[in-house]
Structures are given as C-alpha cells and as structure tokens.
Enzyme design. Sequence first.
Site, short mmCIF file in Angstrom:
data_model
loop_
_atom_site.label_atom_id
_atom_site.label_comp_id
_atom_site.label_asym_id
_atom_site.label_seq_id
_atom_site.Cartn_x
_atom_site.Cartn_y
_atom_site.Cartn_z
N GLU A 4 0.86 -1.23 -0.11
CA GLU A 4 -0.06 -0.18 0.07
C GLU A 4 0.95 1.31 0.18
OE1 GLU A 4 -2.91 -0.18 -0.71
OE2 GLU A 4 -3.57 -2.26 -0.12
N GLU A 14 -5.08 4.45 -1.07
CA GLU A 14 -4.06 3.75 -0.65
C GLU A 14 -3.47 4.08 0.76
OE1 GLU A 14 -3.91 0.99 -2.39
OE2 GLU A 14 -4.28 1.26 -4.39
N HIS A 41 -5.65 2.35 3.12
CA HIS A 41 -5.41 0.81 2.95
C HIS A 41 -4.20 0.75 4.07
CE1 HIS A 41 -7.75 0.33 -0.83
NE2 HIS A 41 -8.50 0.85 0.05
N GLU A 68 -1.71 -2.97 -9.11
CA GLU A 68 -3.06 -3.28 -8.42
C GLU A 68 -3.40 -4.87 -8.82
OE1 GLU A 68 -5.23 -1.26 -6.76
OE2 GLU A 68 -3.51 0.24 -6.90
N GLU A 75 -8.69 -3.53 -4.68
CA GLU A 75 -7.53 -3.57 -5.73
C GLU A 75 -8.23 -3.84 -7.03
OE1 GLU A 75 -4.83 -2.54 -4.82
OE2 GLU A 75 -5.03 -2.74 -2.66
N HIS A 114 -9.63 -0.51 -8.35
CA HIS A 114 -8.52 0.49 -8.82
C HIS A 114 -8.07 0.01 -9.92
CE1 HIS A 114 -7.75 1.40 -4.31
NE2 HIS A 114 -8.87 2.16 -4.93
#
Length: 189
Positions: free
Chosen positions: A35, A64, A67, A135, A165, A168
């Site tokens: 991340e 991120e 995360h 990702e 992910e 993204h």
Amino acid sequence: MWIYEKKLQYPVRVSKCDPQMAKFLMEQYGGADGELAAALRYLNQRYTIPDKVIGLLTDIGTEEFAHLEMIATMVYKLTKDATVEQLEAAGLGAHYAAHDKALFYENAAGVPWTASYIQAKGDPIADLYEDIAAEEKARATYQWLIDMTDDVDLQDSLRFLREREIVHSLRFREAVEILKEEQDRKKFF
C-alpha cells in the site's frame, strides 16, 4: 485538501493473536506491491498525467493511505498481546530487536521499503499500465493472505482490500482507454 475521519475506511477485526500472520501482512505494509508503494506511485505520477485522469490518481493514491492504515491496524492487533517468544517463533525476532512492536516499512522477509519499488516513466499510458500491474499484484497477494489465515474476521477485512484492488485496476484500465482515445484524436493527416 483532505478530510480525515478518525475511523478506518473499513473495520478491522482479528480473532486472535497471530504474529506469523502479522509477519505475512508486512508484505502489504512495506513490500514492493504494498500500500505504501502504491500510494506514493500514484501521487507522484499525477504530476505528469493529463488533466483528464489526474483526479483518478489523486483519489486512488489517497485511498491507498487508508489501506496502509488498515494494514497497520491488522499488524498491531495481531501482535499487541504476543510474547517475545511468540514473535521470535514467527520469525519477527530481528524486527523486535530493532523496533520492538513498532511498525517499520519492510516486507514480509524484513527487507526495508525502498523508492526503487515505485515507477514513474512520464509516459501516461506506460505509467497507467504500471499501475494496473501493481493493483493486480496486490489483488493476488491479498488472495494469498486470505488463504493463509483461518481468522474469519481478518479474512473479511482482507477481502475488502482485495476488492478495492480490483476496482482500482478497472479504473486505471478505463483511464488508459480515455488517454488512447485522446491520443488518436490528436493525429492529423
């Protein structure tokens, strides 16, 4: 620029002390496909990306960091009640000797985070393909982490991260198509 709510993006619960799993999760904290690397990659690339997709890199880069905060919380919760002996048995003895139970940006093997993990080519399409790959690698790692634990509470949080992910990656793929379309429009014969 940001509004910070004093809560995680998604709740993090763990059912038990598990230093071994904490060690594995460090891959997503300070690893090449983790991340921190993702957040810094996207927020750095936004300076050389066309305006049409700059907001995407800003938004995902910022997410991120959320995360990263979730992973840090997982590692903390998995180790907070661990004894030194349990940490050593999990392969975290060297980490404990250098950092106690503090988080440190390193991967699951204990290799410190490095800026060489992130790329910025300056070519928007090349950078976006790099982002898609990042990702997808993170998605795969989250799936493997889910497979490595029997803690259903931890699996829930990891599934959330895996799904983000995927989202993204899809957004970056859409951005590639937007830029390709724009690139094709600029050709004059």
